[in-house]
Scaffold this motif. Structure first.
Motif, PDB file in Angstrom:
ATOM      1  N   SER A 135       0.845  -1.204   0.000  1.00 42.15           N
ATOM      2  CA  SER A 135       0.000   0.000   0.000  1.00 42.15           C
ATOM      3  C   SER A 135       0.875   1.246   0.000  1.00 42.15           C
ATOM      4  O   SER A 135       2.038   1.221   0.396  1.00 42.15           O
ATOM      5  N   GLY A 136       0.277   2.344  -0.445  1.00 40.77           N
ATOM      6  CA  GLY A 136       1.023   3.585  -0.606  1.00 40.77           C
ATOM      7  C   GLY A 136       1.512   3.728  -2.031  1.00 40.77           C
ATOM      8  O   GLY A 136       1.835   2.737  -2.696  1.00 40.77           O
ATOM      9  N   LEU A 137       1.574   4.932  -2.514  1.00 41.81           N
ATOM     10  CA  LEU A 137       2.058   5.192  -3.864  1.00 41.81           C
ATOM     11  C   LEU A 137       3.577   5.282  -3.878  1.00 41.81           C
ATOM     12  O   LEU A 137       4.200   5.764  -2.930  1.00 41.81           O
ATOM     13  N   LEU A 138       4.169   4.836  -4.977  1.00 39.32           N
ATOM     14  CA  LEU A 138       5.624   4.992  -5.118  1.00 39.32           C
ATOM     15  C   LEU A 138       6.030   6.455  -4.995  1.00 39.32           C
ATOM     16  O   LEU A 138       7.064   6.784  -4.405  1.00 39.32           O
ATOM     17  N   ARG A 139       5.206   7.319  -5.546  1.00 39.39           N
ATOM     18  CA  ARG A 139       5.474   8.771  -5.497  1.00 39.39           C
ATOM     19  C   ARG A 139       4.231   9.463  -4.964  1.00 39.39           C
ATOM     20  O   ARG A 139       3.159   9.369  -5.555  1.00 39.39           O
ATOM     21  N   GLN A 140       4.389  10.148  -3.857  1.00 39.88           N
ATOM     22  CA  GLN A 140       3.271  10.810  -3.207  1.00 39.88           C
ATOM     23  C   GLN A 140       3.533  12.316  -3.135  1.00 39.88           C
ATOM     24  O   GLN A 140       4.624  12.734  -2.756  1.00 39.88           O
ATOM     25  N   VAL A 141       2.539  13.112  -3.505  1.00 41.43           N
ATOM     26  CA  VAL A 141       2.653  14.570  -3.424  1.00 41.43           C
ATOM     27  C   VAL A 141       1.882  15.050  -2.207  1.00 41.43           C
ATOM     28  O   VAL A 141       0.663  14.864  -2.108  1.00 41.43           O
ATOM     29  N   GLY A 142       2.608  15.636  -1.258  1.00 33.87           N
ATOM     30  CA  GLY A 142       2.001  16.121  -0.040  1.00 33.87           C
ATOM     31  C   GLY A 142       1.693  17.612  -0.107  1.00 33.87           C
ATOM     32  O   GLY A 142       1.692  18.236  -1.170  1.00 33.87           O
ATOM     33  N   GLU A 143       1.456  18.184   1.062  1.00 35.20           N
ATOM     34  CA  GLU A 143       1.099  19.593   1.159  1.00 35.20           C
ATOM     35  C   GLU A 143       2.348  20.473   1.256  1.00 35.20           C
ATOM     36  O   GLU A 143       3.471  19.985   1.412  1.00 35.20           O
ATOM     37  N   GLN A 144       2.119  21.776   1.205  1.00 33.12           N
ATOM     38  CA  GLN A 144       3.173  22.729   1.527  1.00 33.12           C
ATOM     39  C   GLN A 144       3.381  22.724   3.048  1.00 33.12           C
ATOM     40  O   GLN A 144       2.446  22.472   3.807  1.00 33.12           O
ATOM     41  N   LEU A 145       4.594  23.013   3.468  1.00 37.18           N
ATOM     42  CA  LEU A 145       4.912  23.029   4.894  1.00 37.18           C
ATOM     43  C   LEU A 145       5.221  24.453   5.339  1.00 37.18           C
ATOM     44  O   LEU A 145       6.003  25.153   4.705  1.00 37.18           O
ATOM     45  N   ARG A 146       4.617  24.850   6.418  1.00 38.56           N
ATOM     46  CA  ARG A 146       4.825  26.212   6.895  1.00 38.56           C
ATOM     47  C   ARG A 146       6.221  26.361   7.491  1.00 38.56           C
ATOM     48  O   ARG A 146       6.888  25.382   7.816  1.00 38.56           O
ATOM     49  N   GLY A 147       6.657  27.611   7.630  1.00 37.75           N
ATOM     50  CA  GLY A 147       7.956  27.892   8.233  1.00 37.75           C
ATOM     51  C   GLY A 147       7.796  28.700   9.502  1.00 37.75           C
ATOM     52  O   GLY A 147       6.681  28.998   9.948  1.00 37.75           O
ATOM     53  N   TRP A 148       8.923  29.102  10.066  1.00 38.39           N
ATOM     54  CA  TRP A 148       8.897  29.875  11.315  1.00 38.39           C
ATOM     55  C   TRP A 148       8.260  31.235  11.128  1.00 38.39           C
ATOM     56  O   TRP A 148       7.807  31.869  12.094  1.00 38.39           O
ATOM     57  N   SER A 149       8.215  31.731   9.912  1.00 38.45           N
ATOM     58  CA  SER A 149       7.648  33.060   9.678  1.00 38.45           C
ATOM     59  C   SER A 149       6.167  33.128  10.028  1.00 38.45           C
ATOM     60  O   SER A 149       5.637  34.216  10.272  1.00 38.45           O
ATOM     61  N   SER A 150       5.503  31.987  10.039  1.00 38.91           N
ATOM     62  CA  SER A 150       4.071  31.990  10.320  1.00 38.91           C
ATOM     63  C   SER A 150       3.742  31.618  11.761  1.00 38.91           C
ATOM     64  O   SER A 150       2.572  31.480  12.111  1.00 38.91           O
ATOM     65  N   VAL A 151       4.768  31.463  12.596  1.00 35.99           N
ATOM     66  CA  VAL A 151       4.526  31.160  14.004  1.00 35.99           C
ATOM     67  C   VAL A 151       4.207  32.458  14.743  1.00 35.99           C
ATOM     68  O   VAL A 151       4.937  33.441  14.652  1.00 35.99           O
ATOM     69  N   ALA A 152       3.106  32.462  15.467  1.00 32.91           N
ATOM     70  CA  ALA A 152       2.682  33.672  16.169  1.00 32.91           C
ATOM     71  C   ALA A 152       3.617  33.987  17.337  1.00 32.91           C
ATOM     72  O   ALA A 152       4.415  33.155  17.771  1.00 32.91           O
ATOM     73  N   ALA A 153       3.505  35.205  17.848  1.00 31.23           N
ATOM     74  CA  ALA A 153       4.455  35.701  18.842  1.00 31.23           C
ATOM     75  C   ALA A 153       4.337  35.021  20.194  1.00 31.23           C
ATOM     76  O   ALA A 153       5.313  34.932  20.940  1.00 31.23           O
ATOM     77  N   GLY A 154       3.155  34.560  20.568  1.00 34.81           N
ATOM     78  CA  GLY A 154       3.039  33.950  21.893  1.00 34.81           C
ATOM     79  C   GLY A 154       1.736  33.187  22.050  1.00 34.81           C
ATOM     80  O   GLY A 154       0.810  33.327  21.257  1.00 34.81           O
ATOM     81  N   GLY A 155       1.658  32.377  23.100  1.00 30.55           N
ATOM     82  CA  GLY A 155       0.487  31.541  23.326  1.00 30.55           C
ATOM     83  C   GLY A 155      -0.560  32.243  24.162  1.00 30.55           C
ATOM     84  O   GLY A 155      -0.688  32.015  25.362  1.00 30.55           O
ATOM     85  N   PHE A 156      -1.333  33.108  23.528  1.00 32.14           N
ATOM     86  CA  PHE A 156      -2.338  33.880  24.253  1.00 32.14           C
ATOM     87  C   PHE A 156      -3.746  33.318  24.038  1.00 32.14           C
ATOM     88  O   PHE A 156      -4.732  33.985  24.325  1.00 32.14           O
ATOM     89  N   GLY A 157      -3.842  32.113  23.507  1.00 30.37           N
ATOM     90  CA  GLY A 157      -5.144  31.514  23.306  1.00 30.37           C
ATOM     91  C   GLY A 157      -5.863  31.971  22.060  1.00 30.37           C
ATOM     92  O   GLY A 157      -7.011  31.600  21.824  1.00 30.37           O
ATOM     93  N   PHE A 158      -5.185  32.787  21.233  1.00 36.15           N
ATOM     94  CA  PHE A 158      -5.829  33.310  20.027  1.00 36.15           C
ATOM     95  C   PHE A 158      -5.941  32.240  18.954  1.00 36.15           C
ATOM     96  O   PHE A 158      -6.867  32.215  18.184  1.00 36.15           O
ATOM     97  N   GLU A 159      -4.945  31.363  18.897  1.00 43.83           N
ATOM     98  CA  GLU A 159      -4.963  30.296  17.908  1.00 43.83           C
ATOM     99  C   GLU A 159      -4.150  29.126  18.434  1.00 43.83           C
ATOM    100  O   GLU A 159      -3.512  29.215  19.479  1.00 43.83           O
ATOM    101  N   THR A 160      -4.191  28.025  17.713  1.00 43.25           N
ATOM    102  CA  THR A 160      -3.413  26.853  18.127  1.00 43.25           C
ATOM    103  C   THR A 160      -1.973  27.022  17.670  1.00 43.25           C
ATOM    104  O   THR A 160      -1.699  27.295  16.513  1.00 43.25           O
ATOM    105  N   PHE A 161      -1.027  26.846  18.603  1.00 39.14           N
ATOM    106  CA  PHE A 161       0.370  27.117  18.299  1.00 39.14           C
ATOM    107  C   PHE A 161       1.216  25.861  18.149  1.00 39.14           C
ATOM    108  O   PHE A 161       2.348  25.929  17.738  1.00 39.14           O
TER     109      PHE A 161
END
Length: 318
Positions: free
Chosen positions: A254-280
């Motif tokens: 099972s599984g494809l020989l070649r699989q195309v996944g999603e884009q992966l985020r980088g550190w630039s999109s990590v929010a400044a702190g864990g204030f409950g505004f979003e999931t970090f």
């Protein structure tokens, strides 16, 4: 010439950013040139701002918008420029850096780039003349004098040597002016996405093995680099591949020989702190590729992204 440059860039999908160097104004210009900032994805404007702030800190050149702050006429827009094409069609952060500001060199800081050439205080001219005398050994400005022209007869020549003092940094000042610009360009390269191997998980069970390849984007930028690149699908997501010995129809359960996944985020999109505004603590920077194989042997596992690089590993199943 332009076609050659375009082809060279298109053949290199791993390009993650661009700076074209012009003269002169002493600014870093960013897209868009023909529309307002609110026409762009906010994520891209935020990142442009971060890159530009660092550019100003490293070079002393302000980072400004083409459309909002660098138009030759308030009723006209600039079109057909390199940084717009790189951003809109290649999906990378791009700049036009206008090297050299005689005004700033002379100590004039309160001026608006294009507007200054239309109108400025007479005191600025005096300041520039003083700068030419003291810093350029008088080579920037030549006193007016009579000259006999072969066709026009007697004329007067003189004034600013625009090519020497304005259009380019004078040769003795060139290295000091461009060194920080090179360092900023290199720094931007260090912000690129970077694919790294995190771990390979092998789970044996009756009749075979489950193999998982886990990779992560550890770079500052996401693998797609810009939001507009993701929206317009200008580059693929991460690709996972497996190679084994012999016919894959024999060993691949099972599984494809070649699989195309999603884009992966980088550190630039990590929010400044864990204030409950979003999931970090999301795992949007991680990709997992999975296969089930039935035969012992050596398997080559690869994960790649045209902008984030390639990782290889192998597993030996016995």
């Amino acid at each position: 010439e332009i076609r050659s440059a375009v082809e060279a860039i298109v053949r290199r999908p791993n390009i993650c950013g661009a700076v074209t160097f012009h003269t002169y104004s002493g600014v870093h210009l960013r897209p868009p040139s023909r529309m307002a900032d609110d026409e762009l994805p906010p994520e891209d404007i935020w990142t442009f701002k971060k890159l530009g702030d660092q550019g100003e800190a490293m070079t002393g050149y302000p980072a400004i918008s083409n459309y909002h702050e660098f138009r030759y006429h308030p009723k006209e827009v600039i079109t057909g420029v390199f940084d717009d094409w790189m951003y809109e069609h290649r999906g990378v952060y791009s700049w036009t850096t206008e090297i050299w500001s005689p005004q700033r060199q002379a100590g004039i800081t309160d001026f608006k780039y294009i507007d200054w050439f239309r109108e400025h205080p007479h005191a600025d001219d005096v300041t520039l003349l003083k700068w030419s005398d003291e810093k350029l050994e008088g080579k920037g400005y030549h006193d007016w004098q009579q000259f006999m022209h072969s066709q026009l007869g007697e004329v007067e020549i003189g004034g600013w040597d625009a090519q020497y003092a304005f259009r380019n940094p004078p040769p003795p000042l060139l290295e000091a002016e461009i060194t920080p610009l090179a360092k900023w360009a290199i720094w931007q390269g260090s912000c690129s996405p970077r694919l790294e191997h995190r771990k390979t998980i092998v789970e044996p069970f009756t009749g075979g093995w489950r193999v998982r390849l886990v990779v992560q984007n550890t770079g500052w930028l996401p693998t797609n680099v810009t939001k507009i690149a993701a929206d317009r699908k200008l580059c693929r997501g991460v690709v996972g591949e497996i190679m084994g010995e012999g016919d894959s129809s024999v060993w691949l359960v099972s599984g494809l020989l070649r699989q195309v996944g999603e884009q992966l985020r980088g550190w630039s999109s990590v929010a400044a702190g864990g204030f409950g505004f979003e999931t970090f603590d999301t795992s949007e920077d991680v990709a997992v590729f999975e296969w089930v194989v039935s035969q012992p042997g050596t398997y080559q596992l690869t994960a790649s992204h045209e902008r984030a690089g390639t990782v290889h590993t192998e597993v030996i199943l016995t």
